[in-house]
Design a protein around this motif. Structure first.
Motif, mmCIF file in Angstrom:
data_model
loop_
_atom_site.group_PDB
_atom_site.id
_atom_site.type_symbol
_atom_site.label_atom_id
_atom_site.label_comp_id
_atom_site.label_asym_id
_atom_site.label_seq_id
_atom_site.Cartn_x
_atom_site.Cartn_y
_atom_site.Cartn_z
ATOM 1 N N SER A 63 0.825 -1.214 0.000
ATOM 2 C CA SER A 63 0.000 0.000 0.000
ATOM 3 C C SER A 63 0.859 1.264 0.000
ATOM 4 N N ALA A 64 2.113 1.157 0.486
ATOM 5 C CA ALA A 64 3.018 2.302 0.417
ATOM 6 C C ALA A 64 3.413 2.610 -1.026
ATOM 7 N N GLN A 65 3.432 1.581 -1.884
ATOM 8 C CA GLN A 65 3.766 1.771 -3.294
ATOM 9 C C GLN A 65 2.541 2.181 -4.118
ATOM 10 N N LEU A 66 1.365 1.710 -3.692
ATOM 11 C CA LEU A 66 0.157 1.953 -4.473
ATOM 12 C C LEU A 66 -1.051 2.009 -3.552
ATOM 13 N N GLU A 67 -1.732 3.127 -3.571
ATOM 14 C CA GLU A 67 -2.943 3.269 -2.759
ATOM 15 C C GLU A 67 -4.063 2.431 -3.358
ATOM 16 N N GLY A 68 -4.794 1.724 -2.493
ATOM 17 C CA GLY A 68 -5.863 0.868 -2.996
ATOM 18 C C GLY A 68 -6.913 0.594 -1.945
ATOM 19 N N GLU A 69 -7.784 -0.372 -2.246
ATOM 20 C CA GLU A 69 -8.880 -0.751 -1.361
ATOM 21 C C GLU A 69 -8.869 -2.244 -1.113
ATOM 22 N N LEU A 70 -9.389 -2.644 0.032
ATOM 23 C CA LEU A 70 -9.580 -4.057 0.340
ATOM 24 C C LEU A 70 -10.998 -4.474 -0.027
ATOM 25 N N TRP A 71 -11.084 -5.674 -0.587
ATOM 26 C CA TRP A 71 -12.386 -6.248 -0.964
ATOM 27 C C TRP A 71 -12.481 -7.660 -0.407
ATOM 28 N N LEU A 84 -8.909 -9.348 -0.975
ATOM 29 C CA LEU A 84 -8.186 -8.819 -2.117
ATOM 30 C C LEU A 84 -7.870 -7.337 -1.924
ATOM 31 N N TYR A 85 -6.719 -6.941 -2.400
ATOM 32 C CA TYR A 85 -6.311 -5.534 -2.399
ATOM 33 C C TYR A 85 -6.241 -5.087 -3.843
ATOM 34 N N ARG A 86 -6.936 -3.990 -4.177
ATOM 35 C CA ARG A 86 -7.013 -3.535 -5.563
ATOM 36 C C ARG A 86 -6.650 -2.066 -5.672
ATOM 37 N N GLY A 87 -6.021 -1.733 -6.783
ATOM 38 C CA GLY A 87 -5.669 -0.342 -7.047
ATOM 39 C C GLY A 87 -5.262 -0.156 -8.492
ATOM 40 N N SER A 88 -5.111 1.091 -8.897
ATOM 41 C CA SER A 88 -4.698 1.436 -10.257
ATOM 42 C C SER A 88 -3.346 2.142 -10.201
ATOM 43 N N LEU A 89 -2.448 1.691 -11.059
ATOM 44 C CA LEU A 89 -1.094 2.235 -11.089
ATOM 45 C C LEU A 89 -0.918 3.089 -12.334
ATOM 46 N N PRO A 90 -0.847 4.423 -12.187
ATOM 47 C CA PRO A 90 -0.611 5.270 -13.361
ATOM 48 C C PRO A 90 0.851 5.208 -13.793
ATOM 49 N N GLN A 97 -3.812 -2.149 -13.798
ATOM 50 C CA GLN A 97 -4.756 -2.539 -12.761
ATOM 51 C C GLN A 97 -4.132 -3.642 -11.898
ATOM 52 N N LEU A 98 -4.125 -3.421 -10.602
ATOM 53 C CA LEU A 98 -3.513 -4.364 -9.667
ATOM 54 C C LEU A 98 -4.566 -5.086 -8.844
ATOM 55 N N GLN A 99 -4.365 -6.361 -8.646
ATOM 56 C CA GLN A 99 -5.145 -7.142 -7.684
ATOM 57 C C GLN A 99 -4.195 -8.077 -6.950
ATOM 58 N N ALA A 100 -4.226 -8.035 -5.621
ATOM 59 C CA ALA A 100 -3.354 -8.871 -4.805
ATOM 60 C C ALA A 100 -4.196 -9.593 -3.769
ATOM 61 N N GLU A 101 -3.834 -10.837 -3.496
ATOM 62 C CA GLU A 101 -4.531 -11.592 -2.456
ATOM 63 C C GLU A 101 -3.738 -11.507 -1.161
ATOM 64 N N VAL A 102 -4.435 -11.127 -0.098
ATOM 65 C CA VAL A 102 -3.819 -10.950 1.212
ATOM 66 C C VAL A 102 -3.989 -12.232 2.020
ATOM 67 N N HIS A 103 -2.920 -12.651 2.674
ATOM 68 C CA HIS A 103 -2.940 -13.902 3.439
ATOM 69 C C HIS A 103 -3.707 -13.732 4.749
ATOM 70 N N LEU A 104 -4.574 -14.693 5.037
ATOM 71 C CA LEU A 104 -5.277 -14.767 6.315
ATOM 72 C C LEU A 104 -5.237 -16.196 6.817
ATOM 73 N N SER A 105 -4.970 -16.373 8.090
ATOM 74 C CA SER A 105 -5.100 -17.695 8.679
ATOM 75 C C SER A 105 -6.589 -18.026 8.816
ATOM 76 N N SER A 106 -6.903 -19.271 9.104
ATOM 77 C CA SER A 106 -8.303 -19.674 9.269
ATOM 78 C C SER A 106 -8.973 -18.859 10.368
#
Length: 202
Positions: A63-71, A84-90, A97-106
């Motif tokens: 998020s320091a490299q690219l501002e985005g939202e969690l979904w 998921l973390y999503r944002g747009s990189l100009p 368009q960026l989409q990243a999956e954030v790790h969560l334990s059970s």
């Protein structure tokens, strides 16, 4: 009848014309220009790609490299929802368009679901959640390229891929040391996908 002598301005005109013809000929004879690198990707290689490949990229660092939202994205029957973390990189070549999956334990996933609930449709989480989950690891990252970005520009930036694998449409360029797989079709970039490099070394 003798012709009048050439004046200085005539010699200057001849020199100018000769210089223009020389420059035009040099322009016609020049070779093709090398493709420009993807300048933003140079920074991302060290700040994002390499850390993710080494399983040490956090949501805070991304998020320091690219501002985005969690979904929160629901899955099929019996499957846990994804965060998921999503944002747009100009960039100079257009908007990535960026989409990243954030790790969560059970346990963390169950706690999040209990707090926000799950609907049939994916739902955005409040911006404060990025800060609350800042220490979570990023498991997978995918960038969708703007239209018309030549694949050669990636090769200039990161070097040539170690592997090129044919696909039903186009091919995959694989950079195992970066955990990176790139989809290329008709010499144009489609997507960049980054995973821990151990996933590509099996």
């Amino acid at each position: 009848m003798s012709k009048p002598p050439l004046r200085l301005q005539h010699w200057l005109l001849f020199a100018l014309l000769a210089g223009l013809f020389f420059a035009w000929g040099a322009w016609l004879m020049r070779g093709p220009q090398a493709p420009a690198p993807l300048r933003w990707l140079t920074d991302w290689q060290t700040q994002v790609l390499q850390p993710l490949a080494e399983e040490r990229l956090s949501l805070a660092a991304l998020s320091a490299q690219l501002e985005g939202e969690l979904w929160l994205q629901p899955q099929g029957q019996g499957q846990d929802p994804r965060l998921l973390y999503r944002g747009s990189l100009p960039a100079q070549e257009g908007l990535w368009q960026l989409q990243a999956e954030v790790h969560l334990s059970s346990t963390e996933r169950a706690s999040l679901v209990q707090a926000v609930g799950v609907t049939r449709d994916e739902q955005p989480l409040g911006p404060q959640m990025v800060g609350q989950l800042a220490r979570q690891a990023v498991d997978v990252l995918e960038l969708t390229a703007p239209a018309g970005v030549l694949a050669e520009r990636l090769a200039v930036t990161l070097g040539h891929p170690r592997l090129r694998l044919p696909l039903d449409e186009g091919e995959a360029w694989v950079y195992p040391q970066l955990g990176l797989t790139v989809r290329v079709q008709d010499d144009v970039l489609l997507t960049l996908r980054v995973v821990p490099k151990r996933a590509l070394q099996r």
